[in-house]
Design a protein around this motif. Sequence first.
Motif, mmCIF file in Angstrom:
data_model
loop_
_atom_site.group_PDB
_atom_site.id
_atom_site.type_symbol
_atom_site.label_atom_id
_atom_site.label_comp_id
_atom_site.label_asym_id
_atom_site.label_seq_id
_atom_site.Cartn_x
_atom_site.Cartn_y
_atom_site.Cartn_z
ATOM 1 N N ASP A 158 18.898 -48.174 -14.669
ATOM 2 C CA ASP A 158 18.256 -48.783 -15.827
ATOM 3 C C ASP A 158 19.085 -49.942 -16.353
ATOM 4 N N HIS A 211 19.115 -53.171 -19.310
ATOM 5 C CA HIS A 211 18.522 -53.863 -20.454
ATOM 6 C C HIS A 211 19.243 -55.171 -20.642
ATOM 7 N N HIS A 225 13.549 -54.864 -20.152
ATOM 8 C CA HIS A 225 13.838 -53.577 -19.506
ATOM 9 C C HIS A 225 13.625 -53.769 -18.020
ATOM 10 N N CYS A 267 16.720 -46.938 -23.300
ATOM 11 C CA CYS A 267 16.680 -48.195 -24.073
ATOM 12 C C CYS A 267 17.243 -48.089 -25.492
HETATM 13 ZN ZN LIG Z 1 14.207 -49.609 -21.272
#
Ligand SMILES: [Zn+2]
Length: 658
Positions: free
Chosen positions: A402, A404, A531, A353
């Motif tokens: 992942d 964002h 997230h 992140c």
């Molecule tokens: Zn994250």
Amino acid sequence: MSAAMIDVRLPDGSTKQVPSGATSADLAAVIGPRLAKAAVAAIVNDRETDLLAPLSAGDRVAIITADSDAGRHVLRHSTAHVLAQAVLQLFDGTKFTVGPAIVDGFYYDFELPGGRTFTEDDLVTITQRMNEIVEANQPFLRSELSPSAALTLFADQPYKCEIIQRVTAGSADADDAGEVAGGDSVSVYRNGDTFVDLCRGPHVPSTGRLPHFALMKVAGAHWRSNEKGPTLQRIYGTAWESKAALQEHLVRLEEAEKRDHRRLAVELDLLSFPSELGGGLAVWHPKGAIVRKIMEDYSRERHQNGGYQFVYTPHLANANLFETSGHLDFYKDGMYPPMEMDNGTYYPKPMNCPMHCLIYRDRQRSYRELPLRLFELGTVYRYERAGTLHGLLRIRGFTQDDSHIFCTQEHLADEIGSLLGFVLSVLRRFGFDDFSYKLSTRNVDKSIGSDDMWEQATTALRAALDKLGVQYTIGNREAAFYGPKIDIDVRDAIGRKWQLSTIQADFQLPERFGLEYVGADNQRHRPIMLHRALFGSVERFFGVLLEHYGGSFPTWLAPVQVRVLPVTSAHEAHVATLVAQLAADGFRVDTAVADEQLGKRIRAAKLERIPYVLVVGDDDIKADSVGVNPRGGEVQRDTPFTSFVERLAADVREGSGR
Ligand SMILES: [Zn+2]
Ligand SMILES: [Zn+2]
């Protein structure tokens, strides 16, 4: 005449009358005979209580039945008492410690005299003694003692004394609180003539309610999980509300054992955990790597179509970054130790992140760019204690899928809604269709950000779940420090639940990194960050898939999709042309030459869980056909090769072929 009647309230808001001094057991009987039989404990005014505790006027009472999670918890913990009772009777001089209920069962920790350890035979003997105690149907009787009386009662039990002392000294330790409530008295439970245990309860009314248990195994343990503390013997058991439920559980365990991904990974040559590498780190062999690559390719394709932009970020970062992000304040225990270089301190990243925030912040952003969806297969490193590592499911280095998403307040509810749909659609492709959802809310003691921010984010997540029209549970105070979240669990082929995907709202990182966008009003605003990990981690998801499918990956994922076998060496040349043709069409195909008997080669292919084995003999060469031997299905001889190829292509397209 009869005693005065009192009103008690039921969870549905209605009221029932019971005689004053009646118990929850009496109340259950008033409500109905079925409930009376299934009742094991009660929740009185929000506190779990013994069924036999007297009720007062105005009490709010919910009955806990044996077939509920809470009811099984009571059954299991009560069975732990019976286990301790049997062990203390059979092994003179035993010191006993604590015996909590755990997922699917319970355990109790003991210190046997002279450092003796339990054997398999001991478990049989203990089980027999427990059965006798169950047979005797001894009531669990509660009483409250002053701490000094309790210390006298447990004078020859040092672990119990330690708990009493800690609790009466005001320990806030969850371990202690689980055993006994603090204050100026401690509660104990007796059953039988001699057995008494320190406990806050509740328990089933009597041992006769506990016939469906089994002792599972013995393991070493440490007092208070302190590896320097005394070594204890832990006996694990399970207990259920019926014989059938116990039986089902034991079958499920056996099935789970067969599906253990660590075992399948070795059997199928997918990956390994070489000791030279250190704990919790895996290397992927070619066959595992193919499956992983297909998973990642599919993930990339879906993200590309879903409006995500791909990014890459490094594995290390300067400590400043994690100070800004707050990880060093709130997540340090989960991080690898720092490295010193160039007069700076560097950490392996535990999360992607902060780096995605830097990408966002690199230039001025306009509201027209939002939602901005960044995606990375990002490898992170997290410190897990050696004792907690478990194959691919708990690992120290792993790759998250992942994402964002930076969006405006107005986008938030819609974005979370479409995100949920996206996540579910990808999970379905991998063969999951039974989902459950949990919304985790703020832990005020361990969080950053204002009440307002938390409220807004939680409302948006809740709205998305409501719009989807699904049931969800609330994880009270279970959110991460930076925002509330939705967790999605899947149920696998043998009914086990796995926590996989997470969608997390975050008002905090944009604040910490000073992220902004220029709105339609030409003013600067702060974006909201979401997230989202869908697989969770590629490694963990692979482990779950391996167990879900028991190693039999569907055709689109299988490392080898087709093996073509010549009956004799005379057919090898023709087989080679079929193999070349399938490979040219993009299928994963191989062969095994005729140096071994056909039956043996077919069996080997089945052990490798290959979806299709083709057999080619004289007639097949003439007719351009094959014998199709599908995994788990009937052999079909003389199948035209072209129709097999169509079937194979359809399997891959539809994600089926189990
Ligand atoms: Zn994250
Ligand atoms: Zn107890």
